[in-house]
Design a protein around this motif. Structure first.
Motif, PDB file in Angstrom:
ATOM      1  N   THR A  42       2.840  -6.698  -3.991  1.00  0.00           N
ATOM      2  CA  THR A  42       3.138  -6.248  -2.633  1.00  0.00           C
ATOM      3  C   THR A  42       1.729  -6.626  -1.731  1.00  0.00           C
ATOM      4  O   THR A  42       2.116  -7.116  -0.490  1.00  0.00           O
ATOM      5  N   ALA A  96      -0.201  -7.244 -19.791  1.00  0.00           N
ATOM      6  CA  ALA A  96       0.168  -5.821 -19.779  1.00  0.00           C
ATOM      7  C   ALA A  96       1.498  -5.483 -20.157  1.00  0.00           C
ATOM      8  O   ALA A  96       1.963  -4.473 -20.624  1.00  0.00           O
ATOM      9  N   GLN A 101      -5.238  -2.373 -11.405  1.00  0.00           N
ATOM     10  CA  GLN A 101      -3.763  -1.602 -11.857  1.00  0.00           C
ATOM     11  C   GLN A 101      -3.852  -1.424 -13.156  1.00  0.00           C
ATOM     12  O   GLN A 101      -3.498  -0.345 -13.741  1.00  0.00           O
ATOM     13  N   TRP A 102      -4.337  -2.561 -14.145  1.00  0.00           N
ATOM     14  CA  TRP A 102      -4.589  -2.429 -15.595  1.00  0.00           C
ATOM     15  C   TRP A 102      -5.223  -0.993 -15.861  1.00  0.00           C
ATOM     16  O   TRP A 102      -4.988  -0.398 -16.574  1.00  0.00           O
ATOM     17  N   ARG A 149      -6.860  -7.326  -8.314  1.00  0.00           N
ATOM     18  CA  ARG A 149      -5.833  -6.188  -8.188  1.00  0.00           C
ATOM     19  C   ARG A 149      -4.984  -6.031  -9.518  1.00  0.00           C
ATOM     20  O   ARG A 149      -4.548  -4.856  -9.886  1.00  0.00           O
ATOM     21  N   TYR A 193       1.827 -13.468 -10.334  1.00  0.00           N
ATOM     22  CA  TYR A 193       1.263 -12.223  -9.830  1.00  0.00           C
ATOM     23  C   TYR A 193       1.778 -11.159 -10.630  1.00  0.00           C
ATOM     24  O   TYR A 193       2.892 -11.203 -10.784  1.00  0.00           O
ATOM     25  N   CYS A 194       0.947 -10.352 -11.231  1.00  0.00           N
ATOM     26  CA  CYS A 194       1.434  -9.352 -11.984  1.00  0.00           C
ATOM     27  C   CYS A 194       1.281  -8.062 -11.590  1.00  0.00           C
ATOM     28  O   CYS A 194       0.155  -7.574 -11.162  1.00  0.00           O
ATOM     29  N   GLY A 195       2.232  -7.084 -11.651  1.00  0.00           N
ATOM     30  CA  GLY A 195       2.238  -5.768 -11.160  1.00  0.00           C
ATOM     31  C   GLY A 195       2.619  -5.596  -9.886  1.00  0.00           C
ATOM     32  O   GLY A 195       2.146  -6.455  -9.040  1.00  0.00           O
ATOM     33  N   ALA A 196       3.052  -4.127  -9.604  1.00  0.00           N
ATOM     34  CA  ALA A 196       3.494  -4.251  -8.147  1.00  0.00           C
ATOM     35  C   ALA A 196       2.377  -4.163  -7.225  1.00  0.00           C
ATOM     36  O   ALA A 196       2.524  -4.455  -5.959  1.00  0.00           O
ATOM     37  N   TYR A 197       1.251  -3.543  -7.343  1.00  0.00           N
ATOM     38  CA  TYR A 197       0.247  -3.429  -6.477  1.00  0.00           C
ATOM     39  C   TYR A 197      -0.215  -4.757  -6.126  1.00  0.00           C
ATOM     40  O   TYR A 197      -0.268  -5.119  -4.850  1.00  0.00           O
ATOM     41  N   ALA A 198      -0.543  -5.774  -7.259  1.00  0.00           N
ATOM     42  CA  ALA A 198      -1.036  -7.046  -6.592  1.00  0.00           C
ATOM     43  C   ALA A 198       0.092  -7.878  -6.006  1.00  0.00           C
ATOM     44  O   ALA A 198      -0.231  -8.636  -5.029  1.00  0.00           O
TER      45      ALA A 198
END
Lengths: 223, 223
Positions: free
Chosen positions: B69, B48, A97-98, A93, B62-67
């Motif tokens: 949540t 990122a 997102q990247w 994921r 865990y990087c980024g809101a998508y991964a």
């Protein structure tokens, strides 16, 4: 009723959903939707007025690549394309997102908008400065992917996943426009050749877009 | 080790993760990360270079809101914030994408960039035309939400969900800047008052950002 995907052939998000469905061997009728025309019936399907929109055989509607891909993973388990462990799924994921945010913002959105959508929407000629900047960014992204692939078979690890699908969706749209210099992208060429030769990729390679002609190597898995 | 969230107080994506964790009663240390400074150690955590980044008690990142949540939903089932049925989950995710992409593009990104990040990054004064356009778009979004709320208790249906969290994350960041005219947003005011009075919201209302002063009603659930 037939499963239907409203799409645009060069939208990376629609390509992602098409590849995702093809990997799961789910057939769908494709309907091209010129979203910039703002058709009222399409707004009834998706108030955001954007593609992809998937209408399932039971009539249920799924709007947007996020809702659609997570739904496909939940509803059609095989083959799993997000990975098993929490760490693996988070890595897939993170890379999705990247591509769907960072790569889209910096590379594929400006190139597609300036070269394709401006013409389709008849709103002026391309801003070549923006295209140049986007191509510069593309170089950095190719470097990052090459680095990942020195220690991994696929982008997120040892298994083909939605990360590869997302990456190939954006890259293939740019490749259609002749915007990837494969000489300068040796580090990802072998990986891309593997993705491109998967059966799921076939229908993408046959897409036609009026007024645009992909380079001769576009549909060739040996390029 | 302590669960840690790297964040920025006015980032809607970080707010979303904070609310999500608070709803699941997961404590975390908050570390503010000035992402524009490009700290090398932070790039090691997230290539990122962006927030939110969650480091779990077991050290996994865990990087980024998508991964993050989706991970939180998978790892901590209660309370479920995506819904039970496929239709319900698709509706929640459709609205999350609405806020994190459409609303962010048209409203919260331009306003936050012009008003906040330009100052923090010391790169010129705000472009007031862009702010005006974003506020116009805000009006259309408020209309759409008001319409949804005429037939629903919460944005995605009868249950509080990640859709409400995503929406409130973006709106609360704008509210901090005094950019929501509640007189003109009567259709969503009652809903926002309910979200704002949830215990999960408390820590957000106490945020301080150097050089910025929220309006007096910002932290008041009765506004």
């Amino acid at each position: 009723m037939t499963r239907t995907l409203y799409h645009l052939p060069l939208s990376p998000f629609c390509r992602k959903v098409r590849l995702h469905m093809a990997e799961k061997q789910l057939a769908a009728s494709l309907v091209e939707e010129a979203v910039w025309e703002g058709r009222a019936e399409f707004f009834d399907l998706n108030p955001a007025g954007d593609v992809p929109v998937l209408v399932e055989e039971n009539g249920h509607t799924y709007c947007g690549a996020y809702a659609i891909t997570e739904y496909l993973e939940e509803a059609y388990k095989l083959p799993p394309l997000l990975g098993d462990s929490a760490t693996q799924r988070a890595e897939v994921r993170r890379l999705v997102q990247w591509f769907d945010e960072k790569f889209y913002d910096e590379v594929s959105r400006p190139i597609l908008f300036e070269k394709v959508y401006r013409r389709l929407m008849q709103c002026g000629g391309p801003d070549t400065d923006l295209i140049r900047l986007a191509k510069e960014s593309l170089g950095y992204h190719v470097e990052y992917l090459s680095e990942l692939l020195t220690s991994r078979t696929w982008l997120a690890g040892e298994h083909f996943s939605l990360a590869d699908i997302a990456a190939a969706s954006h890259l293939s749209a740019l490749d259609f426009l002749g915007d990837i210099s494969w000489n300068q992208a040796q580090g990802i060429k072998e990986w891309y050749a593997l993705v491109k030769s998967r059966p799921s990729f076939r229908s993408l390679l046959l897409d036609k877009v009026r007024g645009f002609f992909p380079p001769s190597y576009y549909a060739n898995p040996d390029f």
